[in-house]
Design an enzyme around this catalytic site. Structure first.
Site, short mmCIF file in Angstrom:
data_model
loop_
_atom_site.label_atom_id
_atom_site.label_comp_id
_atom_site.label_asym_id
_atom_site.label_seq_id
_atom_site.Cartn_x
_atom_site.Cartn_y
_atom_site.Cartn_z
N ASP A 12 21.40 36.56 8.65
CA ASP A 12 22.05 34.93 8.90
C ASP A 12 21.09 34.17 10.00
OD1 ASP A 12 24.35 35.90 7.04
OD2 ASP A 12 25.27 36.67 8.72
N LYS A 15 17.54 32.25 6.47
CA LYS A 15 16.52 32.35 5.73
C LYS A 15 16.43 31.48 4.34
CE LYS A 15 17.75 36.64 5.44
NZ LYS A 15 18.92 36.84 6.54
N GLY A 39 24.44 36.43 2.00
CA GLY A 39 24.79 35.11 1.77
C GLY A 39 23.99 34.18 2.38
N HIS A 40 23.23 33.44 1.57
CA HIS A 40 22.02 32.39 2.21
C HIS A 40 22.26 30.95 1.77
CE1 HIS A 40 18.93 35.95 1.56
NE2 HIS A 40 19.86 36.36 2.53
N GLN A 219 19.20 40.23 4.51
CA GLN A 219 19.72 41.14 5.67
C GLN A 219 18.27 40.73 6.63
OE1 GLN A 219 20.23 43.00 2.54
NE2 GLN A 219 21.97 41.77 2.75
P1 GDP Z 1 20.71 33.37 5.82
O1 GDP Z 1 21.49 34.54 5.36
O2 GDP Z 1 19.51 34.12 6.54
O3 GDP Z 1 20.03 32.52 4.78
O4 GDP Z 1 21.61 32.60 6.62
P2 GDP Z 1 22.78 32.09 6.67
O5 GDP Z 1 22.94 30.92 5.43
O6 GDP Z 1 24.00 33.13 6.27
O7 GDP Z 1 23.39 31.38 7.78
C1 GDP Z 1 22.68 30.42 8.36
C2 GDP Z 1 23.72 29.09 8.77
O8 GDP Z 1 22.90 28.23 9.63
C3 GDP Z 1 24.10 28.28 7.54
O9 GDP Z 1 25.05 27.75 7.62
C4 GDP Z 1 22.83 27.14 7.38
O10 GDP Z 1 23.31 25.96 6.92
C5 GDP Z 1 22.65 27.02 8.92
N1 GDP Z 1 21.24 26.36 9.54
C6 GDP Z 1 20.31 27.03 9.02
N2 GDP Z 1 19.49 26.33 9.87
C7 GDP Z 1 19.97 25.49 10.44
C8 GDP Z 1 19.43 24.57 11.82
O11 GDP Z 1 18.29 24.51 12.05
N3 GDP Z 1 20.43 23.93 12.46
C9 GDP Z 1 21.70 24.18 11.96
N4 GDP Z 1 22.84 23.46 12.99
N5 GDP Z 1 22.33 24.91 11.24
C10 GDP Z 1 21.28 25.66 10.54
P1 IMO Z 2 21.98 37.92 4.73
O1 IMO Z 2 20.94 38.01 3.80
C1 IMO Z 2 24.56 39.46 8.01
C2 IMO Z 2 25.69 43.65 7.87
C3 IMO Z 2 27.03 44.13 7.44
C4 IMO Z 2 27.30 45.16 8.22
C5 IMO Z 2 26.10 46.17 7.69
C6 IMO Z 2 26.41 47.02 6.34
O2 IMO Z 2 22.88 36.82 4.68
O3 IMO Z 2 21.30 37.74 6.41
P2 IMO Z 2 26.63 46.64 3.92
O4 IMO Z 2 27.82 45.65 3.29
O5 IMO Z 2 25.52 45.99 3.61
O6 IMO Z 2 26.74 47.87 3.84
O7 IMO Z 2 26.97 46.15 5.50
O8 IMO Z 2 25.26 45.05 7.34
N1 IMO Z 2 25.20 42.69 6.83
C7 IMO Z 2 24.82 41.50 7.16
N2 IMO Z 2 25.09 40.91 7.86
N3 IMO Z 2 23.88 38.85 6.95
C8 IMO Z 2 23.56 39.80 5.88
O9 IMO Z 2 22.93 39.36 5.12
C9 IMO Z 2 24.10 41.05 5.76
N4 IMO Z 2 24.25 41.98 4.77
C10 IMO Z 2 24.72 42.96 5.50
O10 IMO Z 2 28.04 42.79 8.11
O11 IMO Z 2 27.43 45.09 9.58
MG MG Z 3 23.55 35.19 5.44
#
Ligand code: GDP
Ligand code: IMO
Ligand code: MG
Length: 421
Positions: A12, A15, A39-40, A219
């Site tokens: 999270d 990416k 979840g991206h 991840q």
């Molecule tokens: P990922 O799994 O690595 O793709 O990241 P996620 O989407 O799960 O979580 C990143 C969160 O941060 C999302 O809600 C994005 O919209 C938000 N985000 C990403 N870059 C920025 C930033 O530079 N500033 C702010 N405020 N939000 C950001």
């Molecule tokens: P992105 O790609 C954050 C965490 C789960 C748990 C552990 C094992 O959005 O960054 P699993 O269901 O994979 O067996 O769970 O890994 N986890 C993540 N945490 N972002 C993710 O993906 C994750 N994918 C798995 O919360 O702690």
């Molecule tokens: Mg994510």
């Protein structure tokens, strides 16, 4: 040229946003590992897109989106994702699913629930069946995309349902009816068949033709089955090795490796987290950064940026450039702490390792920085950032020894500074 985007902490890090940016010039964007535990999130003109299986590059018209062989696919979720994109008038003609990717079945999800319930030290999995699907892959009874559309499917699934039912029954769980699963998955197979192909050759054709390929990590390093905080990890290798095994792209083709991080840190699920602020500061960061899971909606644990862990991620993945998101978010705080070392039995060091007893004895050593960056969302050049932000970013580069290439200044596509080298 093959460029890679990887998470450096617990996932999270944003990416999706970096991949979306890089995909503007990409011919192919490929997911390598994990499944719909990921979840991206990407915001485009105020509209939110959350990707779980499809590479985020699909938003760029003309970019081929590949789900690599290292991914585990829940076809129900994938079809929902395709339909959702179509409903937003996004073309899905350019999607390619590896014939070697393993398929998640309802018994995997049931097993994920069963195992998590029975664990004394909970992992806090996403309960999407990820771990059990990888278990079947390595046990060599997994069902791949190519098996889903093969005449052998009935035989394979029957064996698997029978063996899983034995376990589920023993623990008092509801058993699965084979015919129901066959019927459901035959529908999915018919829907997905046009997308299933040998993506190894597709990717290598791209490489031969000097195409621009972006590998989308899911991840992150501290969730890696080998290098992360085992057992509080996911069941795949989200680090650089997983990019090669999850796509069939050899190491020699890889160019830039971008490590994504936030200007603070967060984690979902259980397990050690060295710089967690399980207090009002963590609560404040969560609210400022809207830190609630994209996949499970769980509130994320929040804390400071840990440069010991970041340096470890740089080392393991061969990271060539950093992408640091949420600089706007830390800039809303008055004071920012940055972990620059650990103190272990009185000694200062820069050593991260997944020995949990060692981590339990380590204490973060912090430096403090001034926040109050003001509104930086519109800034396009690093040199135009306020002094406090510059000091913070420069210190990160100094300690880690890798240049910052991208600076996230907000959630939208355009809230980003691309640092000129
Ligand atoms: P990922 O799994 O690595 O793709 O990241 P996620 O989407 O799960 O979580 C990143 C969160 O941060 C999302 O809600 C994005 O919209 C938000 N985000 C990403 N870059 C920025 C930033 O530079 N500033 C702010 N405020 N939000 C950001
Ligand atoms: P992105 O790609 C954050 C965490 C789960 C748990 C552990 C094992 O959005 O960054 P699993 O269901 O994979 O067996 O769970 O890994 N986890 C993540 N945490 N972002 C993710 O993906 C994750 N994918 C798995 O919360 O702690
Ligand atoms: Mg994510």
């Amino acid at each position: 040229m093959v460029n890679v985007v990887l998470g450096t902490f617990f996932g999270d890090e944003g990416k999706g946003k970096i991949i979306d940016f890089l995909s503007e010039n990409a011919d192919i964007s490929v997911r390598c590992t994990g499944g719909n535990n990921a979840g991206h999130t990407i915001y485009v003109n105020g509209e939110k897109f959350a990707f779980h299986l499809i590479p985020s590059g699909i938003l760029n018209k003309g970019t081929k989106a590949v789900i690599g062989n290292g991914v585990v696919i829940d076809p129900k979720i994938l079809i929902e994702e395709i339909e959702n994109l179509k409903a937003h008038n996004i073309e899905v003609n350019n999607l390619f699913i590896s014939d070697k990717a393993h398929i998640i079945f309802p018994y995997h999800i049931a097993m994920d629930n069963l195992l998590e319930e029975r664990r004394i030290d909970k992992i806090g999995t996403t309960k999407r069946g990820i771990g059990p699907a990888y278990c079947d892959k390595y046990e060599r009874c997994g069902i791949r995309a190519q098996d889903l559309i093969s005449p052998r499917f009935r035989e394979m699934i029957t064996k698997n349902v029978n063996s899983k039912n034995t376990i589920l029954k023993a623990y008092g769980y509801e058993e699965f009816h084979c015919e129901e699963i066959i019927k459901e998955y035959e529908t999915y197979a018919a829907y997905l068949k046009p997308y299933i192909t040998d993506t190894v050759y597709l990717l290598h054709e791209g490489i031969q033709n000097n195409q621009n390929i972006v590998c989308e990590g899911a991840q992150a390093t501290l969730l890696d089955i080998d290098f992360g905080n085992y057992p509080f990890v996911t069941s795949s290798n989200p680090t650089i090795g997983g990019v090669c095994t999850g796509t069939g792209i050899g190491a020699k083709y890889i160019g830039e490796v971008y490590g994504v991080l936030k200007a603070y840190s967060s984690k979902v699920g259980e397990g050690p987290y060295m710089t967690e602020e399980a207090n009002q500061i963590g609560d404040l960061i969560r609210e400022l950064g809207h830190e609630y899971g994209t996949t499970t909606k769980r509130p994320r644990r929040c804390g400071w940026l840990d440069l010991v862990a970041l340096k470890y991620a740089v080392m393991i993945n061969g990271i060539t450039g950093l992408a640091i998101n949420h600089v706007d978010t830390v800039g809303k705080l008055k004071k920012i702490k940055l972990c620059v070392a650990y103190r272990y039995k009185g000694e200062i060091n820069m050593r991260y390792t997944n020995n949990l007893e060692y981590l339990a004895e380590c204490e973060p050593v912090y430096e403090e920085f001034d926040g109050n960056f003001g509104d930086i969302s519109h800034i396009k050049k690093r040199e135009d950032l306020p002094e406090n932000a510059k000091k913070y970013l420069t210190r990160i580069e100094q300690v880690v020894g890798v240049p910052i290439k991208f600076i996230g200044t907000g959630p939208e596509r355009e809230n980003m500074i691309v640092v000129k080298s």
